[in-house]
Design a protein around this motif. Structure first.
Motif, PDB file in Angstrom:
ATOM      1  N   TRP A 208       0.812  -1.217   0.000  1.00  0.00           N
ATOM      2  CA  TRP A 208       0.000   0.000   0.000  1.00  0.00           C
ATOM      3  C   TRP A 208       0.844   1.264   0.000  1.00  0.00           C
ATOM      4  CZ3 TRP A 208      -4.714  -0.246  -1.482  1.00  0.00           C
ATOM      5  CH2 TRP A 208      -5.574  -1.302  -1.134  1.00  0.00           C
ATOM      6  N   ALA A 211      -0.254   4.066  -2.240  1.00  0.00           N
ATOM      7  CA  ALA A 211      -1.696   4.358  -2.280  1.00  0.00           C
ATOM      8  C   ALA A 211      -1.948   5.849  -2.468  1.00  0.00           C
ATOM      9  CB  ALA A 211      -2.367   3.873  -0.997  1.00  0.00           C
ATOM     10  N   GLY A 212      -2.747   6.169  -3.487  1.00  0.00           N
ATOM     11  CA  GLY A 212      -3.109   7.556  -3.762  1.00  0.00           C
ATOM     12  C   GLY A 212      -2.086   8.329  -4.572  1.00  0.00           C
ATOM     13  N   ARG A 264      -3.974   7.149 -10.641  1.00  0.00           N
ATOM     14  CA  ARG A 264      -3.352   6.972  -9.335  1.00  0.00           C
ATOM     15  C   ARG A 264      -3.483   5.524  -8.846  1.00  0.00           C
ATOM     16  NH1 ARG A 264      -2.072  11.648  -6.695  1.00  0.00           N
ATOM     17  NH2 ARG A 264      -2.711  13.563  -7.773  1.00  0.00           N
ATOM     18  N   HIS A 265      -2.566   5.156  -7.963  1.00  0.00           N
ATOM     19  CA  HIS A 265      -2.685   3.865  -7.289  1.00  0.00           C
ATOM     20  C   HIS A 265      -3.930   3.882  -6.412  1.00  0.00           C
ATOM     21  CE1 HIS A 265       1.295   1.992  -8.154  1.00  0.00           C
ATOM     22  NE2 HIS A 265       1.682   3.245  -8.300  1.00  0.00           N
ATOM     23  N   GLN A 267      -6.528   3.222  -3.245  1.00  0.00           N
ATOM     24  CA  GLN A 267      -6.422   3.286  -1.793  1.00  0.00           C
ATOM     25  C   GLN A 267      -7.365   2.258  -1.172  1.00  0.00           C
ATOM     26  OE1 GLN A 267      -5.855   7.343  -0.087  1.00  0.00           O
ATOM     27  NE2 GLN A 267      -6.673   8.041  -2.055  1.00  0.00           N
TER      28      GLN A 267
END
Length: 280
Positions: A208, A211-212, A264-265, A267
């Motif tokens: 993670w 993330a974002g 974006r990745h 979340q």
């Protein structure tokens, strides 16, 4: 009769040749991996004088799950391999579906990793304090006993970042540290993809750290190419339709579209545990 020629460790070997060996070779069971929850057998496979090590997971040895249909985890493993190959990143060892000594199952090339503990390979770590430090990405606080916590981090490694993108596409609900295998040639492989491709958001992973954050230019290019290859009627879409349901295939296309739109990745959704247990 001379002994079969051993195929060297994964590298630049022709994928088609390895698929041929795994698909048509004679499987010889060498032993069972006891730590696995499902039946996992280490084997050798030999075809036309060539041999290599592999993993064989018979469908009969799959334990029922409440959220996945019975008897199709092997198919999901093959589907994950096909999507990985379509990205061009080669993050999943060559994997096929075939008959074996205990019936139909998944057969995957064995990856010999110099360290089976990903922490020793510089991929995962527990650090004191609340800062990940240079070269690391924070994941979550972890307990180290009564009243003691540490920060779980993973390496800010482009190989891991590609794997995080692949996991988002296939909706991997079990990316543990023990499923990360660095190979002697510097490549990184991910294994154990039976619980993937669910239509619900079930992404559960140790990766993670991004993330974002914006996707890399490389990831956006790869996702755009994958989006085209998932169009109905293409060879990839046709083969995936034989392995997962129509709804699951539509969900794959939707996840790729959403990743491209957001740039974006993903979340954590908050509706599903974000980190697998046990994490390693």
């Amino acid at each position: 009769m001379p002994p079969p020629e051993r195929v060297p460790a994964p590298g630049v070997n022709a994928t088609g040749e390895i698929e041929e060996l795994l698909t048509h070779g004679e499987l010889t069971v060498e032993g069972r991996i006891r730590e696995a929850s499902n039946t996992v057998l280490r084997c050798t496979v030999t075809h036309e004088g060539v041999s290599t090590d592999c993993v064989y997971k018979p469908v009969k040895g799959e334990q029922p799950l409440w959220d996945f249909p019975d008897g199709n985890l092997a198919q999901r493993e093959v589907a994950a391999y096909l999507v990985s190959e379509a990205t061009g990143w080669g993050l999943v060892p060559t994997t096929v579906l075939r008959d074996g000594p205990y019936g139909e199952g998944m057969v995957q090339r064995w990856i010999t990793s110099p360290q089976q503990d990903p922490g020793e390979g510089g991929l995962l770590a527990l650090v004191e304090g609340e800062e990940a430090g240079e070269g690391w990405k924070p994941v979550a606080l972890a307990s180290r006993g009564p009243g003691r916590t540490a920060l779980l981090v993973h390496a800010d490694d482009p190989r891991l970042r590609r794997l995080a993108v692949l996991d988002a596409v296939i909706n991997n609900s079990d990316r543990k540290g023990g499923h990360l295998l660095p190979a002697p040639d510097g490549r990184l492989y991910g294994i154990d993809h039976g619980v993937t491709f669910h239509t619900d958001d079930k992404l559960r992973t140790l990766l993670w750290g991004w993330a974002g954050e914006p996707l890399t230019d490389e990831a956006r290019e790869v996702l755009a190419a994958l989006d085209a290859r998932l169009t109905a009627g293409t060879p990839l879409a046709t083969r995936l339709a034989e392995l997962i349901t129509a709804a699951e295939l539509a969900a794959v296309r939707d996840r790729v579209t959403r990743l491209l739109r957001s740039g974006r990745h993903p979340q954590p959704s908050g509706q599903w545990p974000a980190i697998p247990w046990p994490p390693v």
